[in-house]
Scaffold this motif. Structure first.
Motif, short mmCIF file in Angstrom:
data_model
loop_
_atom_site.label_atom_id
_atom_site.label_comp_id
_atom_site.label_asym_id
_atom_site.label_seq_id
_atom_site.Cartn_x
_atom_site.Cartn_y
_atom_site.Cartn_z
N ASN A 848 0.90 -1.22 -0.10
CA ASN A 848 -0.23 0.00 -0.83
C ASN A 848 0.48 1.34 0.20
N LYS A 849 2.26 1.70 -0.70
CA LYS A 849 2.79 2.70 -0.69
C LYS A 849 3.86 2.53 0.31
N LYS A 850 3.20 1.61 1.82
CA LYS A 850 3.79 2.19 2.84
C LYS A 850 4.88 1.50 3.59
N THR A 851 3.45 -0.33 3.40
CA THR A 851 3.75 -1.26 3.87
C THR A 851 4.09 -2.20 3.15
N VAL A 852 4.38 -3.38 3.48
CA VAL A 852 4.49 -4.34 2.74
C VAL A 852 4.15 -5.49 3.41
N GLU A 853 3.24 -5.81 3.32
CA GLU A 853 3.48 -7.55 3.79
C GLU A 853 2.62 -8.72 3.29
N THR A 854 3.95 -9.50 3.72
CA THR A 854 3.46 -11.35 3.30
C THR A 854 2.78 -12.09 4.05
N GLU A 855 2.27 -12.41 3.12
CA GLU A 855 0.92 -13.39 4.01
C GLU A 855 0.95 -14.72 3.37
N THR A 856 1.72 -15.73 2.79
CA THR A 856 2.30 -17.16 2.51
C THR A 856 3.20 -17.20 2.19
N ASN A 857 3.81 -18.27 2.75
CA ASN A 857 5.36 -18.26 2.28
C ASN A 857 6.15 -17.58 2.18
N LYS A 858 6.38 -16.94 3.39
CA LYS A 858 6.88 -15.93 3.87
C LYS A 858 8.87 -15.64 3.91
N ASP A 859 9.31 -17.56 3.99
CA ASP A 859 11.18 -17.28 3.77
C ASP A 859 10.73 -17.70 2.03
N ARG A 860 10.10 -17.81 1.23
CA ARG A 860 10.12 -18.18 0.12
C ARG A 860 9.59 -16.91 -0.79
N VAL A 861 9.53 -16.05 -0.63
CA VAL A 861 9.20 -14.79 -1.69
C VAL A 861 9.71 -13.66 -1.38
N ASP A 862 9.87 -12.68 -1.95
CA ASP A 862 11.02 -11.49 -2.18
C ASP A 862 10.04 -10.55 -3.02
N THR A 875 10.75 -23.27 -5.85
CA THR A 875 9.89 -23.45 -5.78
C THR A 875 9.49 -24.71 -6.06
N LYS A 876 8.27 -25.28 -5.29
CA LYS A 876 7.74 -27.04 -5.14
C LYS A 876 6.67 -27.10 -6.02
N LYS A 877 6.87 -28.27 -6.86
CA LYS A 877 6.21 -28.52 -7.85
C LYS A 877 4.76 -28.50 -7.62
N LYS A 878 4.17 -29.17 -6.38
CA LYS A 878 2.74 -29.00 -6.15
C LYS A 878 2.19 -28.30 -6.04
N THR A 879 2.64 -26.89 -5.07
CA THR A 879 2.28 -25.74 -3.74
C THR A 879 2.15 -25.00 -4.89
N ASP A 880 3.79 -24.76 -5.99
CA ASP A 880 4.00 -23.35 -6.97
C ASP A 880 3.65 -23.59 -7.96
N SER A 881 2.58 -24.05 -8.34
CA SER A 881 2.17 -24.77 -9.97
C SER A 881 0.96 -23.69 -9.97
N GLY A 882 0.12 -23.07 -11.26
CA GLY A 882 -0.97 -22.50 -10.81
C GLY A 882 -0.85 -21.03 -11.49
N LEU A 883 -1.75 -19.78 -11.20
CA LEU A 883 -2.41 -18.37 -12.12
C LEU A 883 -1.49 -17.60 -10.86
N TYR A 884 -0.64 -17.19 -11.75
CA TYR A 884 -0.22 -15.52 -10.46
C TYR A 884 -0.89 -14.28 -11.03
N THR A 885 -1.41 -13.73 -10.44
CA THR A 885 -2.04 -12.64 -10.64
C THR A 885 -1.38 -11.10 -10.30
N ALA A 886 -1.33 -10.06 -10.73
CA ALA A 886 -1.09 -8.65 -10.01
C ALA A 886 -1.49 -7.80 -9.69
#
Length: 945
Positions: A848-862, A875-886
């Motif tokens: 939100n231009k002031k803070t960044v909140e990582t809600e899932t996979n905090k240790d594997r997301v930058d 990346t892991k096959k089962k959990t990370d495959s799929g559609l990602y949208t910004a």
């Protein structure tokens, strides 16, 4: 002198005649004697040939003509013959022992070479002999010519036939066959024939003549039978009437030498080689040619051949050199070097030499020892180390590329190795054929074909004998000054000093220079080794102590060993080492190994100190115990003459009796085995502690030095992916070691973790506890294969050998990373909040231009706050495959980036980068392009699907 020579021609003539009397055995010595008589040392320093550097030019002086005239005006002296003609004794006396040069001048204007009659008066004083057939008396020297035409003199025809038959019978009984030309001669004449037979190789005409005359013709008689004959034959094939000139740079051999050799189109290498080095004024009279050929052969060995020098080398597989015909030039250089006095290329493998001789390869004689290229050799080692079929299947691509077409099974390892050997050797046949074509020069290949065993030492390395002092002196040929002079005496002293110096060096290599200190505990064993690499010849060897007691006596001739019953020892007759077993304090002292032969030499010295098992700890405890006992007695407030209580008295006596053991305590100097001044870091580390009984402190001196062998190693930096495997190859030649350890260091020389330990004596492999199922170690190449790499495997991997000293060798600095993917966006739209979501509608990152909140996979997301990109790590096959949208939220709620991520398994990693995997018929595949500021970048003609 110069002015007088210009003004007085008569002085010039007188000076020439005077200097001509200096004489000399050759022109060089004559010039030296004349110059020595003309110039003083002080004047000679001011003169050079051309007058450069401010000196006087000799070529411009009048004295130059005097020197030249003096060398060429020596008068010839006529030597009168004796009554019987010239004799060796006469010629030796008039020539000062053979130092002068004789000139033979014919007495007639036109020399008559027809033989004189036997009754000529010129033969009157020569020794005479009688012909057995015709009874004619003639000079001894004429008999060999006379017997060729003599048929005897008989009174009548009948008597002549009978006498001829009788003579022939006698001849048959007394004839002897020449072992060289196989012609028969009388026993009395065979000695005369032997003096001229075999001076040159038989020609075709001489062989035909032998056949016409009925003599047996043997082809072996037409070929050389020894290596000297082969070299003589090749030398005679050199065309000395022409020259093959080369002008090369000394610093860029053999490359420039081969280039210049190849560019000589107008001259033939069959001619006499002449070499000129660029920038040097030397004239090649043979020395420069030999120097050039020596450098070329050495450079060719390193540039075009590979392998171990003492075992022979094979050509390097290089299609570029084959296409450029460099190996043909190499073959020509080999032939020229052998024929014109250069070194022989004695570094080839035997199978390569056999091909050059016969033109074919005996495949049944090839083995893995004939494989010289590193890639094939390592592949053979990996196949040998493979424990099962699964391990072999990991090498399937390399095995198939070597031409192996059968099944890859563990039971067929020998067939697999055989195919690798054939692949590595047979691909060199075109190179060897081109090399052989170049060696056709001078008929060298024909000589190899006819005399393969004789010529073998020229190409195949044999046993190399290490030269010693006697070998060097026997090959020295000192040229002394004139006999009887003081200068010759000084030169002989120098030669004798040099011989003594070499012999002392040789003996010094056997002598033990210092004693080693060894400390062992009682009851343990210690092995004392010989401290020299090579022992000289000896009759007996004795291990003794400082009490003059012979512990072991070994007799070399009989192999008998005599041991003392007083000591428990084991003697090794192969290494001559001594092992002391169950050592006791009384066995402390100096132990010496001494050999007895031409000299008495000490080859090992050890200072052995045997201490009690608890002596180190007991020393400190005894000091503390005594002080504590005194303090305890003082606290009881007893009078000075009061007797001690019984329990205290027993403790006091026990403590005082134990003090005698302190005599055995020894502290060896220096504290560290290196020089303190050469240390890169010095530290004093002190630990202290206290109790109700005592206060204790211990200090350690820590010295850090730079290990040169370790510092020179440049680690190989690698980035590897998690889940894969990697082989750490040991490429350098390792010293003799007892243990080899592969370790991983997370920081330089700190926090080491042992991966695998290998013992060369027991041939055992001990992997680390955390690597038992993930390492494969080769006992042949000492390489390490690490499977199923993890991110925690990052660090510095190195090999450490433990032998006479500890050394580090191979190093790999690896970083293991997981498979990561970066999802980028590019938008100019203003927004209040940006959210990355997955196909499960889970918010991964909220910004939100002031803070960044990582809600899932905090240790594997930058998340990048500047580019708004999202990076998924490991990346892991089962959990990370799929559609990602910004998605952005503001005046409008829109999607600014959409990615479909497919994480594939390791076995699918060989797909091409554009392969998206299997797509079902019911699904849609969409390529989504990032929005750009210039839409024209994505026009249909710029995009291909």
């Amino acid at each position: 002198m110069e002015d007088n020579l210009r003004s007085t021609p008569e002085l010039h003539k007188q000076l020439v005649n005077t200097l001509a009397l200096k004489g000399g055995t050759d022109v060089q010595e004559c010039v030296w004697r004349i110059m020595h008589g003309l110039f003083t040392n002080s004047l000679a320093r001011k003169v050079n040939m051309r007058g450069v550097n401010g000196k006087i030019g000799f070529l411009r002086l009048q004295i130059r003509d005097v020197v030249i005239g003096g060398c060429g005006r020596r008068k010839l002296i006529v030597i009168p013959p004796e009554a019987e003609g010239y004799s060796a004794k006469n010629l030796k006396s008039v020539s000062s022992g053979g130092k002068a040069i004789f000139y033979v001048v014919p007495l007639q204007d036109s020399l008559d070479t027809s033989p004189l009659a036997p009754d000529s008066p010129h033969f009157s004083k020569m020794p005479k002999t009688t012909c057995y057939q015709c009874s004619e008396v003639m000079p001894l020297q004429m008999l060999a010519v006379h017997i060729k035409t003599c048929i005897g003199k008989l009174s009548s025809d009948d008597d002549r036939e009978d006498q001829i038959s009788d003579v022939l019978v006698v001849e048959d009984k007394s004839k002897v066959a020449c072992p060289i030309c196989y012609r028969e001669f009388l026993k009395d004449d065979i000695t005369i024939h032997a003096s001229v037979c075999g001076e040159s190789l038989p020609t075709e005409s001489s062989v035909a003549t032998c056949a016409d005359e009925g003599f047996p013709v043997h082809t072996s008689a037409c070929t050389p039978k020894s290596l000297e004959d082969v070299l003589t034959f090749l030398k005679e094939q050199v065309d000395t009437t022409k020259e093959f000139k080369l002008c090369v740079d000394r610093e860029d051999l053999p490359e420039r030498g081969i280039i210049q050799w190849k560019r000589k189109k107008t001259a033939s290498p069959a001619s006499l080689l002449k070499v000129v080095y660029v920038g040097e004024s030397g004239i090649d009279t043979g020395a420069l040619r030999k120097e050039f050929l020596t450098d070329m052969i050495s450079g060719i060995e390193n540039r075009f051949f590979e392998g171990i020098g003492t075992q022979g080398k094979s050509p390097k597989y290089s299609l570029t050199d084959l296409d450029d015909e460099n190996f043909r030039i190499v073959g020509e250089i080999f032939a020229v070097s052998i024929a014109q006095g250069g070194p022989a290329p004695a570094f080839l493998r035997e199978w390569c030499y056999n091909f050059l001789c016969a033109g074919e390869v005996n495949f049944s004689c090839l083995s893995k020892e004939d494989v010289m290229d590193l890639e094939s050799y390592l592949l053979i080692c990996r196949v040998e180390d493979a424990a099962d079929t699964e391990s072999l299947m990991m090498l399937a691509d390399d095995i198939v590329s070597c031409g192996y077409t059968s099944q890859i099974k563990h039971e067929l390892k020998e067939s697999i190795i055989r195919s690798i050997v054939l692949h590595s050797t047979t691909r060199l046949i075109p190179i060897l054929q081109q090399l052989k074509n170049g060696m056709q020069l001078y008929g060298l290949v024909d000589q190899l074909n006819k005399n393969s065993e004789v010529c073998k030492p020229l190409f195949v390395p044999g046993k190399i004998t290490k030269p010693d002092a006697d070998f060097i002196m026997m090959n020295c040929q000192p040229r002394y000054s004139e006999k009887g002079t003081s200068k010759q005496a000084s030169e002989r002293k120098v030669t004798n000093f040099f011989q003594d110096f070499l012999q002392e060096l040789e003996v010094a290599t056997y002598v033990c220079k210092a004693e080693n200190a060894i400390t062992v505990q009682t009851g343990s064993s210690v092995q004392l080794e010989i401290q020299t690499d090579k022992l000289p010849y000896f009759n007996s060897l004795v291990w003794m102590n400082d009490k003059s007691e012979n512990i072991v006596t070994y007799i070399k001739k009989t192999g008998d060993t005599v041991s003392s019953n007083k000591y428990s020892v084991v003697f090794n007759q192969s290494t001559f080492s001594l092992t002391l077993k169950n050592t006791q304090k009384t066995e402390s002292g100096l132990y010496t190994a001494r050999i007895f032969g031409a000299d008495h030499i000490d080859v090992a010295k050890y200072k052995v100190s045997v201490i009690g098992a608890q002596q180190n700890e007991y020393t400190i405890f005894a000091q503390v115990q005594g002080k504590a006992l005194v303090r305890e007695l003082s606290s009881d407030q007893l009078d000075w003459d009061t007797s001690l209580p019984m329990e205290k008295e027993a403790q006091w006596k026990s403590w005082t009796n134990s003090l005698s053991d302190l005599r055995e305590v020894q502290i060896h100097r220096p504290y560290v085995p290196v020089s303190m001044s050469s240390a890169s870091k010095r530290e004093v580390i002190i630990f202290s502690d206290a109790s109700t009984l005592a206060i204790a402190a211990v200090a350690y001196l820590r010295v850090v030095t730079v290990d040169v062998s370790f510092a020179e190693i440049q680690p190989k930096n690698l980035i590897l992916h998690a889940g894969h495997f990697y082989e750490f190859v040991q490429t350098k030649e390792l010293p003799v070691f007892s243990q080899l350890i592969w370790t991983k260091k997370t920081s330089f020389r700190n926090n080491s973790e042992t991966i695998v330990t290998y013992s060369s004596k027991t041939k055992t492999i001990n992997p680390g506890s955390s690597y038992k199922d993930r390492v494969v170690f080769s006992t042949t190449t000492f390489s390490l294969t690490l499977k199923e790499l993890e991110e925690t495997d990052s660090g510095l991997y190195c090999t450490t050998t433990i032998g006479k000293k500890i050394e580090d060798f191979c190093q790999y600095n690896i970083s293991v990373v997981g498979n990561s993917v970066q999802l980028d966006i590019q938008t100019d739209r203003p927004f209040d909040m940006l959210v990355w979501v997955n196909q499960k509608s889970e918010n991964i990152v909220t910004f939100n231009k002031k803070t960044v909140e990582t809600e899932t996979n905090k240790d594997r997301v930058d998340f990048n706050e500047k580019t708004f990109s999202l990076t998924l790590k490991n990346t892991k096959k089962k959990t990370d495959s799929g559609l990602y949208t910004a998605k952005i939220f503001g005046s409008d709620n829109i999607d600014v980036a959409t990615y479909r991520v497919s994480v594939i398994a390791k076995e699918q990693s060989k797909r091409t980068p554009g392969d998206v995997g299997e797509i079902s018929e019911s699904s849609n595949c969409v390529w989504i392009y990032r929005r750009a500021q210039t839409p024209s970048q994505y026009q249909p003609d710029n995009v291909q699907f």
